[in-house]
Design a protein around this motif. Structure first.
Motif, PDB file in Angstrom:
ATOM      1  N   PRO A   1       0.701   7.412   2.754  1.00 53.94           N
ATOM      2  CA  PRO A   1       0.284   6.135   3.355  1.00 53.94           C
ATOM      3  C   PRO A   1      -0.310   6.308   4.747  1.00 53.94           C
ATOM      4  CG  PRO A   1       2.457   5.941   2.359  1.00 53.94           C
ATOM      5  CD  PRO A   1       2.113   7.398   2.349  1.00 53.94           C
TER       6      PRO A   1
ATOM      7  N   GLY B   1      -6.549  -4.365  -0.971  1.00 51.99           N
ATOM      8  CA  GLY B   1      -6.339  -3.301   0.003  1.00 51.99           C
ATOM      9  C   GLY B   1      -5.941  -1.997  -0.656  1.00 51.99           C
ATOM     10  N   VAL B   2      -5.065  -2.087  -1.646  1.00 53.30           N
ATOM     11  CA  VAL B   2      -4.679  -0.900  -2.413  1.00 53.30           C
ATOM     12  C   VAL B   2      -5.886  -0.330  -3.132  1.00 53.30           C
ATOM     13  CG1 VAL B   2      -3.351  -0.125  -4.423  1.00 53.30           C
ATOM     14  CG2 VAL B   2      -2.265  -1.559  -2.679  1.00 53.30           C
TER      15      VAL B   2
ATOM     16  N   TRP C   1       2.421   1.892  -3.456  1.00 52.30           N
ATOM     17  CA  TRP C   1       1.449   2.392  -4.428  1.00 52.30           C
ATOM     18  C   TRP C   1       1.000   3.816  -4.078  1.00 52.30           C
ATOM     19  CZ3 TRP C   1      -0.106   1.491  -9.144  1.00 52.30           C
ATOM     20  CH2 TRP C   1      -1.279   2.097  -9.601  1.00 52.30           C
ATOM     21  N   ALA C   2       0.815   4.072  -2.789  1.00 52.19           N
ATOM     22  CA  ALA C   2       0.399   5.418  -2.374  1.00 52.19           C
ATOM     23  C   ALA C   2       1.439   6.455  -2.782  1.00 52.19           C
ATOM     24  CB  ALA C   2       0.172   5.443  -0.867  1.00 52.19           C
TER      25      ALA C   2
ATOM     26  N   VAL D   1      -6.884  -5.229   5.142  1.00 53.97           N
ATOM     27  CA  VAL D   1      -6.225  -3.923   5.261  1.00 53.97           C
ATOM     28  C   VAL D   1      -6.813  -3.130   6.422  1.00 53.97           C
ATOM     29  CG1 VAL D   1      -7.810  -2.748   3.655  1.00 53.97           C
ATOM     30  CG2 VAL D   1      -5.477  -1.877   3.958  1.00 53.97           C
TER      31      VAL D   1
ATOM     32  N   THR E   1      -7.334   3.502  -2.440  1.00 55.08           N
ATOM     33  CA  THR E   1      -6.812   4.520  -3.372  1.00 55.08           C
ATOM     34  C   THR E   1      -7.617   4.661  -4.646  1.00 55.08           C
ATOM     35  OG1 THR E   1      -5.300   2.959  -4.453  1.00 55.08           O
ATOM     36  CG2 THR E   1      -4.474   4.141  -2.523  1.00 55.08           C
TER      37      THR E   1
ATOM     38  N   LEU F   1       0.827  -1.205   0.000  1.00 52.17           N
ATOM     39  CA  LEU F   1       0.000   0.000   0.000  1.00 52.17           C
ATOM     40  C   LEU F   1       0.862   1.255   0.000  1.00 52.17           C
ATOM     41  CD1 LEU F   1      -2.758   1.446   0.304  1.00 52.17           C
ATOM     42  CD2 LEU F   1      -2.476   1.210   2.777  1.00 52.17           C
TER      43      LEU F   1
END
Length: 375
Positions: free
Chosen positions: A40, A364-365, A32-33, A143, A369, A29
């Protein structure tokens, strides 16, 4: 001392796997954030309900959002124990409320994983208990276990209360159930488990079980009832005030009619991926409950706890996309899968766990997001 550390040593492999799973998910996460220019920490500490909890911790109750359609969303819908703990941590440590929320959630998630292991060990043996904890840490919505949300806290109290019931520690089980009831609305499921266990014990002993089961039964619903009645008194309607607050969030128990209407409308036209996932996960929860009953046949308190959680999830209206999160505390649902994996060929088990991990990390990502819908 050795006796006290024994359960922790036995649980160490499960806790290590759980920590590895959630840390990997948090790392995916975070990467990617950063890639999309998001923070994050903000995603984990301030998304959706996390923001409500940290605001309550900082300023107390009293916030209401009014919408053009006439809906009024009051922060009284959120139970007080978690924001109270966040406030305590932020008072003692030099950290912001969001960071304090994450600390509380992470510690609670670890305590929950330990309690889940002990329950699983007692019901299915050590190998299945290790797998049970790992599966819980790799659920699609896991998550949430690393966010400033209440599910880790409630699950911790629930798991340890169930373990106390299985070991006939009535006062401890009742006290933990009361704390679970102060954590989340569906914490009432823990009280139902305690009351069931006490009723069975009294029936077996023909009412001659001593005072501890009675005291545990009296304690169990106290937390949930205290907050519901307090909100009702604050709203001028002791018995109905809390449920009126929940109605403002379109959250009510209607025996599944609202959920069925939502599914009908969803299937009639284009829908979002997370809504389809919510439908699949909720349906899987119902199927796993049937397997739990027919295959595992757990002790009645465990079955009542799990069944009440599934009933509240399926029978409640409101935010359909949040139903998988509501099922996170229902960890006994994973017992049939955990036992099956311990009997499967190692290669098949590893492939299944790896696939579940990939789904968990990527989903979760997605929900934090890309989905732009409440968890």
């Amino acid at each position: 001392m050795a006796r006290a550390w024994g359960p922790l040593r036995r649980a160490a492999p499960a806790l290590g796997l759980f920590a590895a799973a959630r840390l990997t998910g948090a790392l995916v996460l975070a990467l990617w954030a950063r890639h999309v220019g998001r923070s994050p920490r903000a995603l984990l500490a301030k998304s959706w309900d996390s923001d409500w909890y940290t605001r309550i911790a900082a300023h107390g109750y009293g916030r209401t959002l009014y919408w053009p359609d006439g809906a009024a969303q009051s922060d009284l819908a959120f139970f007080p124990l978690y924001p109270g703990l966040v406030r305590a941590v932020a008072t003692v440590l030099p950290v912001a409320y969001g960071t304090a929320g994450l600390l509380v959630s992470w510690l609670a998630a670890g305590a929950a994983a330990w309690g889940i292991y002990l329950v699983g060990e007692r019901l299915a043996g050590r190998p299945a208990a290790v797998v049970l904890v790992l599966l819980w840490g790799l659920l699609p919505h896991s998550v949430v276990l690393t966010m400033a949300y209440t599910e880790p806290l409630m699950t911790a109290f629930a798991a340890w209360s169930l373990y106390a019931l299985l070991t006939h520690r009535w006062l401890l089980a009742g006290a933990l159930a009361a704390l679970a009831g102060l954590s989340r609305p569906n914490g009432v499921a823990v009280a139902a488990a305690v009351l069931t266990a006490v009723a069975v014990e009294l029936w077996r002993r023909r009412g001659r079980a001593g005072w501890r089961p009675w005291a545990g039964a009296a304690l169990a619903p106290a937390g949930w009832l205290a907050y519901v009645l307090w909100v009702g008194a604050r709203r001028g309607d002791p018995l109905g005030g809390y449920f009126a607050v929940q109605d403002g969030w379109t959250s009510r128990f209607d025996f599944g009619r609202g959920a069925l209407r939502f599914v009908r409308d969803m299937l009639a036209g284009p829908t979002r991926f997370n809504l389809s996932m919510a439908l699949v996960i909720t349906a899987a929860g119902v199927l796993l409950l049937a397997l739990l009953v027919l295959v595992e046949r757990p002790p009645l308190p465990v079955l009542v706890y799990t069944g009440v959680l599934v009933l509240i999830t399926v029978g409640g209206s409101g935010f359909f996309e949040s139903k998988p999160r509501f099922l996170l505390p229902a960890f006994p649902l994973l017992l049939p899968v955990a036992r099956a994996l311990t009997r499967a060929r190692p290669r098949a088990a590893i492939l299944l766990v790896a696939g579940l991990a990939g789904l968990s990390f990527c989903y979760g990502v997605y929900v934090l997001t890309l989905a732009h819908m409440p968890l």
